[in-house]
Design a protein around this motif. Structure first.
Motif, mmCIF file in Angstrom:
data_model
loop_
_atom_site.group_PDB
_atom_site.id
_atom_site.type_symbol
_atom_site.label_atom_id
_atom_site.label_comp_id
_atom_site.label_asym_id
_atom_site.label_seq_id
_atom_site.Cartn_x
_atom_site.Cartn_y
_atom_site.Cartn_z
ATOM 1 N N VAL A 1 -42.604 9.733 15.083
ATOM 2 C CA VAL A 1 -41.949 10.968 14.172
ATOM 3 C C VAL A 1 -43.103 11.606 13.537
ATOM 4 O O VAL A 1 -42.961 12.326 12.790
ATOM 5 C CB VAL A 1 -41.532 9.933 12.731
ATOM 6 C CG1 VAL A 1 -40.341 9.340 13.338
ATOM 7 C CG2 VAL A 1 -42.650 9.122 12.023
ATOM 8 N N VAL A 2 -44.328 11.798 14.441
ATOM 9 C CA VAL A 2 -45.540 12.466 14.084
ATOM 10 C C VAL A 2 -45.827 13.410 14.881
ATOM 11 O O VAL A 2 -45.720 13.490 16.270
ATOM 12 C CB VAL A 2 -46.787 11.385 13.834
ATOM 13 C CG1 VAL A 2 -47.961 12.036 13.675
ATOM 14 C CG2 VAL A 2 -46.551 10.257 13.078
ATOM 15 N N ALA A 3 -46.183 14.679 14.226
ATOM 16 C CA ALA A 3 -46.592 15.712 15.064
ATOM 17 C C ALA A 3 -48.113 16.229 14.444
ATOM 18 O O ALA A 3 -48.042 16.152 13.105
ATOM 19 C CB ALA A 3 -45.534 16.962 15.089
ATOM 20 N N ALA A 4 -49.044 16.446 15.359
ATOM 21 C CA ALA A 4 -50.232 16.955 14.581
ATOM 22 C C ALA A 4 -50.391 18.440 15.214
ATOM 23 O O ALA A 4 -50.278 18.800 16.185
ATOM 24 C CB ALA A 4 -51.569 15.972 15.052
ATOM 25 N N ALA A 5 -51.212 19.191 14.117
ATOM 26 C CA ALA A 5 -51.435 20.460 14.479
ATOM 27 C C ALA A 5 -53.064 20.835 13.765
ATOM 28 O O ALA A 5 -53.589 20.107 13.077
ATOM 29 C CB ALA A 5 -50.418 21.544 13.709
ATOM 30 N N SER A 6 -53.472 21.981 14.186
ATOM 31 C CA SER A 6 -54.613 22.454 13.806
ATOM 32 C C SER A 6 -54.557 23.156 12.286
ATOM 33 O O SER A 6 -54.829 24.137 11.992
ATOM 34 C CB SER A 6 -55.122 23.345 14.744
ATOM 35 O OG SER A 6 -54.337 24.553 14.916
ATOM 36 N N GLY A 7 -54.279 21.945 11.321
ATOM 37 C CA GLY A 7 -54.304 22.538 10.155
ATOM 38 C C GLY A 7 -52.845 22.408 9.517
ATOM 39 O O GLY A 7 -51.960 22.737 10.348
ATOM 40 N N LEU B 1 -56.921 19.890 10.336
ATOM 41 C CA LEU B 1 -55.876 18.885 10.882
ATOM 42 C C LEU B 1 -54.726 18.894 9.847
ATOM 43 O O LEU B 1 -55.004 18.336 8.929
ATOM 44 C CB LEU B 1 -56.325 17.505 11.111
ATOM 45 C CG LEU B 1 -55.346 16.279 11.479
ATOM 46 C CD1 LEU B 1 -54.737 16.747 12.846
ATOM 47 C CD2 LEU B 1 -56.248 14.925 11.587
ATOM 48 N N GLY B 2 -53.290 18.854 10.368
ATOM 49 C CA GLY B 2 -52.343 18.812 9.269
ATOM 50 C C GLY B 2 -51.263 17.798 10.187
ATOM 51 O O GLY B 2 -51.443 17.793 11.538
ATOM 52 N N VAL C 1 -55.538 20.010 18.610
ATOM 53 C CA VAL C 1 -56.445 19.333 17.682
ATOM 54 C C VAL C 1 -57.777 19.027 18.665
ATOM 55 O O VAL C 1 -57.527 18.544 19.879
ATOM 56 C CB VAL C 1 -56.124 18.172 17.084
ATOM 57 C CG1 VAL C 1 -57.312 17.679 16.254
ATOM 58 C CG2 VAL C 1 -54.915 18.297 16.251
ATOM 59 N N SER C 2 -58.857 19.508 18.468
ATOM 60 C CA SER C 2 -60.024 19.160 19.302
ATOM 61 C C SER C 2 -60.403 18.033 19.670
ATOM 62 O O SER C 2 -60.202 16.983 18.788
ATOM 63 C CB SER C 2 -61.302 20.191 18.652
ATOM 64 O OG SER C 2 -61.900 19.210 17.768
ATOM 65 N N GLY C 3 -60.834 17.551 20.779
ATOM 66 C CA GLY C 3 -61.286 16.326 20.908
ATOM 67 C C GLY C 3 -62.439 15.694 19.817
ATOM 68 O O GLY C 3 -61.981 14.620 19.626
#
Length: 364
Positions: A97-103, A226-227, A248-250
């Motif tokens: 249920v998780v999605a990560a984005a650059s902010g 990171l958001g 998202v960066s390493g």
């Protein structure tokens, strides 16, 4: 989540606005705009104290990062580890249920593009970016004071800038109602880390419910960008597809995964921030200012002298947040080092202001 920016605003109906107000105190700066502050107050002393954002001034201590995190693209395994760490930290059912984005700003901009244009109600006053981004995507957006029927209802909980909180049971009722009409309830929990009992993360995956979390504010690493979105599995998958690979960066993945899993630091930091917020209340009240809301990361004061105080603080090299529609409001973030507390006290005219030395937390 994102602070209000000076970009051109699309058409948004605001039922709370009764007339045009001139901005008191000069150019309106968005949160964190130290370049703008230096231009507005060229004679202010350096270094500036930035209290215009609700970011933890005592950031998570950076863990060692493998050298190859800088020299290669991050793999799917590292992104999966971050999603698992976020689910465990926030109490969500699973990484699915998780999605990560650059902010968080990236998620605020992307969500409106995953629905056909419709009616959107944003409970305000709150972040301008929610209404702006839905309107830019072609939706009919209203800033409202209370719950209205709409295809998408956006609520910030706890709210910025006043700290207003919604009971979880009421939000779950609203999510059910939104799902029944084929809509969404978007709950922005950018400042929910202090009180996890108020979060809806445990209900992530519930139809019609989208929860947004901000990593940088509580962990004090806003520059990492990171958001996190918690959403029904199909929508979370659609978000990940729309965001694309390597969002998202390493190094960012490695640092955030470690931070989200550091329960000792998280608990100690909750106590540290609560103590600092109480100290800030005492300082503001000694300055004759009335605290009318906020969270443990910022305090909101209401005073007719706010425009003059904003200018005086700016001339002293201290940036706070003010609001176009409420010129009598100022929002103060937490000072960090002891010298910053002392400078703030002096600028506020508090005699004998003591420098707070906040309780230290141990590194992982």
């Amino acid at each position: 989540m994102a602070e209000e920016c000076p970009a051109t605003k699309p058409s948004v109906t605001d039922e709370r606005q009764t007339g045009k107000r001139e901005v008191a105190g000069g150019t309106l700066l968005h949160g964190g705009d130290l370049d703008g502050a230096r231009a507005a107050f060229p004679d202010a002393p350096e270094p500036w104290i930035d209290l215009s954002t609700g970011i933890n001034p005592w950031p998570y201590p950076l863990p060692p990062v493998r050298p190859d995190a800088w020299s290669r693209l991050p793999g799917r395994g590292e992104e999966a580890a971050l999603r698992s760490a976020a689910a465990a930290c926030y109490g969500a059912p699973s990484a699915d249920v998780v999605a990560a984005a650059s902010g968080s700003q990236a998620l605020i901009q992307l969500l409106p593009r995953l629905r056909a244009p419709g009616r959107v109600a944003v409970l305000g006053p709150t972040y301008a970016e929610h209404a702006r981004c839905w309107a830019l995507a072609g939706h009919d957006v209203r800033m409202v004071e209370g719950v209205e029927e709409a295809d998408v209802l956006v609520i910030v909980n706890p709210n910025n800038p006043d700290g207003r909180r919604w009971p979880a049971a009421r939000l779950l009722e609203l999510a059910d109602a939104q799902h029944a009409r084929g809509g969404w309830l978007v709950v922005d929990e950018a400042f929910a880390d202090m009180r996890p009992q108020d979060s809806l993360a445990a209900h992530a995956g519930k139809p019609g419910l989208v929860v947004l979390r901000s990593f940088g504010k509580f962990f004090g690493l806003a520059g990492l960008r990171l958001g996190i979105a918690l959403a029904p599995v199909a929508l979370a998958m659609a978000l990940r597809e729309a965001i694309g690979p390597w969002a998202v960066s390493g190094p960012g993945l490695a640092i955030a995964t470690a931070a989200l899993g550091d329960r000792h630091w998280i608990e100690a930091t909750r106590g540290r921030l609560a103590a600092a917020a109480a100290e800030l209340d005492r300082l503001l009240e000694r300055a004759g200012l009335r605290v009318v809301g906020g969270t443990e990361l910022y305090r909101l004061v209401e005073d007719p002298r706010a425009p003059a105080l904003y200018r005086a603080l700016g001339e002293a090299g201290i940036l706070v947040r003010r609001f176009e529609q409420r010129p009598d409001w100022l929002r103060f973030g937490l000072p960090g080092a002891a010298g910053e507390w002392q400078r703030l006290g002096v600028a506020l005219g508090v005699e004998g202001s003591r420098a707070l030395q906040p309780r230290e937390t141990s590194a992982p």
